[in-house]
Design a protein around this motif. Structure first.
Motif, mmCIF file in Angstrom:
data_model
loop_
_atom_site.group_PDB
_atom_site.id
_atom_site.type_symbol
_atom_site.label_atom_id
_atom_site.label_comp_id
_atom_site.label_asym_id
_atom_site.label_seq_id
_atom_site.Cartn_x
_atom_site.Cartn_y
_atom_site.Cartn_z
ATOM 1 N N ILE A 119 18.871 41.289 9.849
ATOM 2 C CA ILE A 119 18.544 39.928 10.286
ATOM 3 C C ILE A 119 18.408 39.025 9.063
ATOM 4 O O ILE A 119 17.495 39.169 8.253
ATOM 5 N N CYS A 120 19.342 38.089 8.960
ATOM 6 C CA CYS A 120 19.390 37.156 7.833
ATOM 7 C C CYS A 120 18.521 35.933 8.158
ATOM 8 O O CYS A 120 18.308 35.594 9.319
ATOM 9 N N GLY A 121 18.053 35.256 7.119
ATOM 10 C CA GLY A 121 17.209 34.070 7.301
ATOM 11 C C GLY A 121 17.871 32.986 8.139
ATOM 12 O O GLY A 121 17.202 32.254 8.870
ATOM 13 N N SER A 122 19.194 32.877 8.062
ATOM 14 C CA SER A 122 19.861 31.809 8.820
ATOM 15 C C SER A 122 19.748 32.063 10.326
ATOM 16 O O SER A 122 19.679 31.118 11.119
ATOM 17 N N ASP A 123 19.686 33.345 10.721
ATOM 18 C CA ASP A 123 19.478 33.653 12.144
ATOM 19 C C ASP A 123 18.071 33.257 12.583
ATOM 20 O O ASP A 123 17.866 32.795 13.704
ATOM 21 N N GLY B 23 24.143 37.087 14.355
ATOM 22 C CA GLY B 23 24.249 38.230 13.437
ATOM 23 C C GLY B 23 25.573 38.231 12.708
ATOM 24 O O GLY B 23 26.641 38.120 13.329
ATOM 25 N N HIS B 24 25.487 38.303 11.381
ATOM 26 C CA HIS B 24 26.721 38.367 10.589
ATOM 27 C C HIS B 24 26.647 39.459 9.531
ATOM 28 O O HIS B 24 27.657 39.860 8.999
ATOM 29 N N GLU B 25 25.447 39.958 9.237
ATOM 30 C CA GLU B 25 25.342 41.061 8.281
ATOM 31 C C GLU B 25 25.457 42.375 9.047
ATOM 32 O O GLU B 25 24.840 42.521 10.109
ATOM 33 N N GLY B 26 26.206 43.316 8.502
ATOM 34 C CA GLY B 26 26.270 44.601 9.187
ATOM 35 C C GLY B 26 27.373 45.512 8.686
ATOM 36 O O GLY B 26 28.234 45.128 7.893
ATOM 37 N N ASN C 128 27.286 41.768 3.004
ATOM 38 C CA ASN C 128 28.295 40.775 3.406
ATOM 39 C C ASN C 128 27.722 39.389 3.681
ATOM 40 O O ASN C 128 28.416 38.527 4.207
ATOM 41 N N CYS C 129 26.456 39.171 3.327
ATOM 42 C CA CYS C 129 25.959 37.791 3.281
ATOM 43 C C CYS C 129 25.192 37.624 1.969
ATOM 44 O O CYS C 129 25.666 36.991 1.037
ATOM 45 N N ALA C 130 24.013 38.249 1.890
ATOM 46 C CA ALA C 130 23.125 38.002 0.742
ATOM 47 C C ALA C 130 23.757 38.402 -0.594
ATOM 48 O O ALA C 130 23.869 37.584 -1.508
HETATM 49 ZN ZN ZN Z 1 23.303 35.329 6.145
#
Ligand code: ZN
Ligand code: ZN
Length: 406
Positions: A70-74, A91-94, A196-198
Motif C-alpha cells: 500500500i503506497c501513500g498515494s493510495d 494499487g500499483h506496487e506489487g 515498482n513505485c518507491a
Molecule cells: Zn506509489
C-alpha cells in the motif's frame, strides 16, 4: 458480482505469505479474478468478481498477483485528498506470476521487447506506466512515463479494458507497452513489491549519470525519510558510495529506520535556531556544503534549507512536492545562478530505472534490513480494509497484502 463489503477492523492479520511463486504454482487457472474495488471516499472496499479475458491480445500479459503493498498515494485516494476516476481497482506496487501471455509479444518496438524473453510462470514486477513506445515522450525525450497516451495501473476506472488495472486483485492485465521485469529467485516478492513505485522513483531521482560529475560526490542531505527517503539513503550509501547521508525528518521513528540504512539523523522540530544548528553540524564536516540534496517531504518550506546546504555546483532533486501547494517563494534565481546549482524535477521513472531497482534489491538483500520497512505479516486480500487501517496508522512504511488469499 459483489462478494461482500469488508470492515473487520478487529481481526489480526493472517500469516499467509509464501515465498516466491511456489505457493501458487500448482493452482488451477480460474475463469474469474477477484478484485478489491474502491467505489467512493468513505466506503469500504468491496471484493468483486471480474471475468478474465478468454483470449489475450498481442503483447498482453495476464499476471496472477502474489503480493501488493500500500503506497501513500493510495492512502490519499482513499482519504479523498486525491481524485481518481471511480470505481476502480487501486494499487500499483506489487509482484505476481505470469499466468498467460498474448501472442507475438516480442515483435515491434515497445519498451518490453528490449528485455529478456518472458515466459508463463515467470515472477515479475512491472512499470506503473503503460506507454505507447512511439510518441516523442517515449522515444526522443526518454520519458515514457509522460507518454501522450499514458495509462497508469491503480489509477484507471473499472470500465477501462478488463477493469483489472490495479494490484489489489488476484490478477492484473498488463498492456503491451508495460515493462515487465523478472524478479530473481533469490529476492522475495514482499521485499520486491515497493520496487515498482518507491524504489524505481528513487533510482530515477538519483540517477548516477545525472549526479555531479565534477568535484566530490561524497555527501548528501535527504529531506524526509518516508520509504522513498529510506531507499534514497540506501542507494546513496551503497550504489553511489557516499560517506555521509544526512537525514532530516520531523519524526524520530522514521529517523531510527534511516539510521539502520546508514543515514545520519537530524531531527527537525521547527525554529530558526535549530535550523542554524543543523547547518553548523553539517558544515563542520562539509564546510563547503553537500554535493546532493533530495526533497522527499512534499513540503515546500524545506527548499530554502536544501539550497543553503548545497555546495557550489550541487545537485537538487525534487521528488516529493507532487501537489499544487508547492510555490517556491523562498528560492531566488540569484541563489541558483550564483551557486551554479542543478535542480531536477522527477516524476515516476523509466523502465530502465525499474530494472536497476530490482537489481539493487537483489544485490543488497542481505546487507540492508529491507524487511524492516514492511508490515511483518501480510493481510489477506479479503482483509484489505484492515490493511488500509494499518497503513493509515503509519506503523510501517508499507503494509503488505497477499493477493491470492481471499
Ligand atoms: Zn506509489
Ligand atoms: Zn508514448
Amino acid at each position: 458480482m459483489v462478494l461482500g463489503s469488508l470492515s473487520r477492523l478487529s481481526q489480526p492479520p493472517r500469516q499467509v505469505w509464501r515465498r516466491g511463486s511456489q505457493g501458487f504454482g500448482n493452482q488451477r487457472r480460474a475463469a474469474k479474478a477477484v478484485a478489491a474495488v474502491f467505489h467512493e471516499v468513505g466506503k469500504p472496499f468491496e471484493l468483486q468478481e471480474v471475468p478474465l479475458p478468454e483470449k489475450l491480445n498481442e503483447g498482453e500479459l495476464l499476471v496472477r498477483m502474489e503480493v501488493a503493498t500500500i503506497c501513500g498515494s493510495d492512502l490519499h485516494t482513499v482519504s479523498g485528498k486525491r481524485q481518481e476516476p471511480m470505481p476502480l481497482v487501486l494499487g500499483h506496487e506489487g509482484v505476481g506470476v505470469i499466468e498467460r501471455i498474448g501472442s507475438d509479444i516480442f515483435s515491434g518496438s515497445r519498451p518490453r521487447h528490449r528485455g529478456w524473453k518472458l515466459q508463463e510462470g515467470d515472477r515479475v514486477t512491472f512499470s506503473v506506466a503503460d506507454s505507447c513506445g512511439v510518441c516523442p515522450e517515449c522515444t526522443l525525450h526518454k520519458l515514457p512515463q509522460k507518454c501522450v497516451s499514458l495509462m497508469k495501473y491503480g489509477h484507471a476506472r473499472m470500465s477501462e479494458g478488463t477493469g483489472l488495472n490495479g494490484t489489489y486483485a488476484t490478477h492484473v492485465l498488463l498492456r503491451p507497452g508495460t515493462h515487465a521485469v523478472k524478479v530473481p529467485d533469490t529476492l522475495s516478492s514482499r521485499v520486491c513489491s515497493p520496487a515498482n513505485c518507491a524504489l524505481a522513483t528513487v533510482v530515477n531521482a538519483l540517477d548516477m549519470a545525472r549526479l555531479p560529475r565534477y568535484g566530490s560526490n561524497k555527501s548528501a542531505v535527504v529531506q524526509g525519510v518516508g520509504l522513498l527517503g529510506i531507499y534514497a539513503v540506501a542507494w546513496l550509501k551503497k550504489r553511489v558510495g557516499m560517506d555521509s547521508v544526512f537525514c532530516l525528518d520531523t519524526q524520530p521513528e522514521r529517523l531510527k529506520t534511516a539510521v539502520q540504512f546508514g543515514g545520519i539523523p537530524l531531527l527537525v522540530s521547527g525554529g530558526e535556531e535549530e535550523f542554524w544548528e543543523r547547518q553548523r553540524s553539517i558544515r563542520e564536516r562539509y564546510p563547503h556544503g553537500v554535493d546532493v540534496a533530495v526533497e522527499m517531504t512534499g513540503a515546500k518550506g524545506v527548499i530554502h534549507e536544501g539550497v543553503q546546504l548545497l555546495r557550489n555546483g550541487g545537485h537538487y532533486s525534487f521528488a516529493g512536492m507532487v501537489h499544487p501547494d508547492s510555490q517556491l517563494s523562498a528560492l531566488t534565481g540569484e541563489t541558483i545562478i550564483k551557486k551554479c546549482l542543478t535542480i531536477r524535477g522527477v516524476h515516476n521513472y523509466t523502465p530502465w530505472n525499474l530494472e536497476e531497482a530490482v537489481k539493487f534489491l537483489n544485490e543488497y538483500r542481505e546487507e540492508l534490513p529491507l524487511e524492516s520497512v514492511l508490515s511483518p505479516s501480510s493481510y489477506a486480500l479479503s482483509q484489505i480494509n484492515d490493511a488500509f487501517a494499518e497503513a493509515f496508522s503509519g506503523s510501517y512504511c508499507r503494509v503488505v497484502v497477499n493477493c491470492q488469499d481471499i
